[in-house]
Each structure stands twice: as C-alpha cells, then as structure tokens.
Design an enzyme around this catalytic site. Structure first.
Site, short mmCIF file in Angstrom:
data_model
loop_
_atom_site.label_atom_id
_atom_site.label_comp_id
_atom_site.label_asym_id
_atom_site.label_seq_id
_atom_site.Cartn_x
_atom_site.Cartn_y
_atom_site.Cartn_z
N GLY A 1 0.76 -1.27 -0.14
CA GLY A 1 0.09 -0.20 0.23
C GLY A 1 0.64 1.39 0.37
CB ALA A 2 0.74 4.44 -0.71
CD GLU B 1 6.22 -1.03 4.14
OE1 GLU B 1 4.99 -1.00 4.33
OE2 GLU B 1 6.57 0.24 3.56
#
Length: 231
Positions: free
Chosen positions: A94-95, A115
């Site tokens: 995700g972000a 990440e």
C-alpha cells in the site's frame, strides 16, 4: 501512463471495502510458481488474505515485517528470507500517499526500510490503495523517517534545516530496533526533489521519499471500481 477501470457497480463501499477490492485485484499479477514480495499495513493485509487462496500455486513470499510474516504463515504460505531469493517478480504494498508520477510516501506502519529494500529487488511494484491516498503534492501525510536511536536528535536537527517539523513517534520501535520521526511540512512537488532524498540517506535516516522506487502499477479503489494506472 495508461488508466482503466474495473467497475463494481453503484454499491457504496466503505474505505476498508475499497482496500479489500484492490487487495484482491492484485492477485491478477501473481504468477504461479513464483515468490511474491509482500508489504505491510491494512491494505497489504487484504492482499495477504487473497494470496492465501493461491498458497498451493506459489512457492511462497518475502515479507516486509514481522506482522506480515505472522499473517502469511497463519495462512500456510512459506516465508523466505530475502537472502534466500535471487529475484522477485512483483512486490505488492500500500501507500500513505501516491501522486501522478507514481511516487509515494510510505512508512505509516513503521516498516518502510524493509519495504523499500524488498521493492528495490522486485521487477514490478504493484501499489494498492484506496482513492483517498491519491494526491497532487506529496507531504500532507507526514514523512516517516526510520532512525537508529542514538541518532534521533541529530537527524531531527537536520530535518529542521530542510524545512521539516519532526515529531518523535512515541512508543514505536521498528522490527529493526529503530525509532520513527514523522516529519510534517515537507511538501514534495515531484521528481526534482531528488536532492532531499540523498540528504535523508546521508545522515543515517531512512525514508521512502519521491526519488525512491516508484510504483509500476497502481490499483486504486474508487466508488466506481478499481482503477488501474500503468506507468
């Protein structure tokens, strides 16, 4: 850059349902017999649930956090150490924010260093997010910086010199044993912000700034369906 929609009808969806939709949509990029790079956070958790339906078709996953590792193992997915893997076809995560250049701010879940490393190994980065994460200018969400504990004050002073307002994330220790500074007020306009990223690296802080690996594909959950953006 190509954009297309996979519509879900006119049903009103909650934010979590939008996250679930993109998590499951990311399965289309998983190839049988491969090892999948997996991110961390609430949206990545939906992807892990979806990946569990393919556990018999993939070799396993490389995980970016202890939390994701635990979830993957609970679903019967073998977790590889990155040192055991020569390459990764995809990394799915995700972000916190993503702009039109497919650049992101990440690290709200305090797993940004792992990440970033796993994403750098992957051939393709699939970003999964709900529409609230799309922005024109990065920086409304504070920029997380992972710092070794002894360097926290020194790094904070450097961040102030860059125009930021660092805030120590109390009570949070990363899986690497480090701490997090959340930096407010750092508007990031686009690709020309590269110099700030190098300064971030040089004083032993680690962040996911615009100049780091951007997404190759973004799956955005919207009320009209999953929007696919290809870089």
């Amino acid at each position: 850059m190509r954009v297309k929609f996979h519509t879900t009808g006119e049903t009103i969806m909650t934010q979590d349902e939008l996250k679930k939709a993109v998590g499951w949509a990311a399965l289309q990029y998983v190839q049988p017999g491969t090892i999948v790079g997996v991110g961390t956070g609430s949206t990545a958790a939906h992807f892990i649930n979806a990946l569990g339906t393919m556990k018999g078709q993939i070799e396993g996953a490389v995980s970016s956090s202890d939390a994701s590792t635990e979830k993957l193992k609970s679903l019967g997915i073998h977790v590889f150490d990155l040192n055991e893997v020569d390459s990764l076809g995809i990394y799915v995560d995700g972000a916190d924010e993503i702009n039109g250049h497919m650049q992101m701010i990440k690290g709200g879940g305090a797993a940004l260093t792992r990440e970033k490393i796993i994403a750098s190994v992957a051939e393709k980065f699939i970003c999964i997010a709900d529409a609230s994460k799309q922005v024109d200018i990065l920086g409304k969400f504070p920029l997380p910086v992972e710092v070794i504990p002894m360097a926290r004050s020194a790094v904070a002073r450097q961040l102030v010199k860059l125009g930021g307002r660092p805030e120590y994330r109390q009570g949070v220790v990363t899986d690497n044993g480090n701490v997090i500074l959340d930096v407010h007020g750092m508007e990031i306009l686009g690709p020309d912000s590269d110099g700030k990223r190098h300064k971030c690296d040089s004083w032993r802080g680690d962040c996911w700034f615009v100049a780091n690996r951007g997404a190759d594909v973004a799956l955005i959950g919207t009320p009209d369906g999953v929007k696919t953006i290809v870089k």
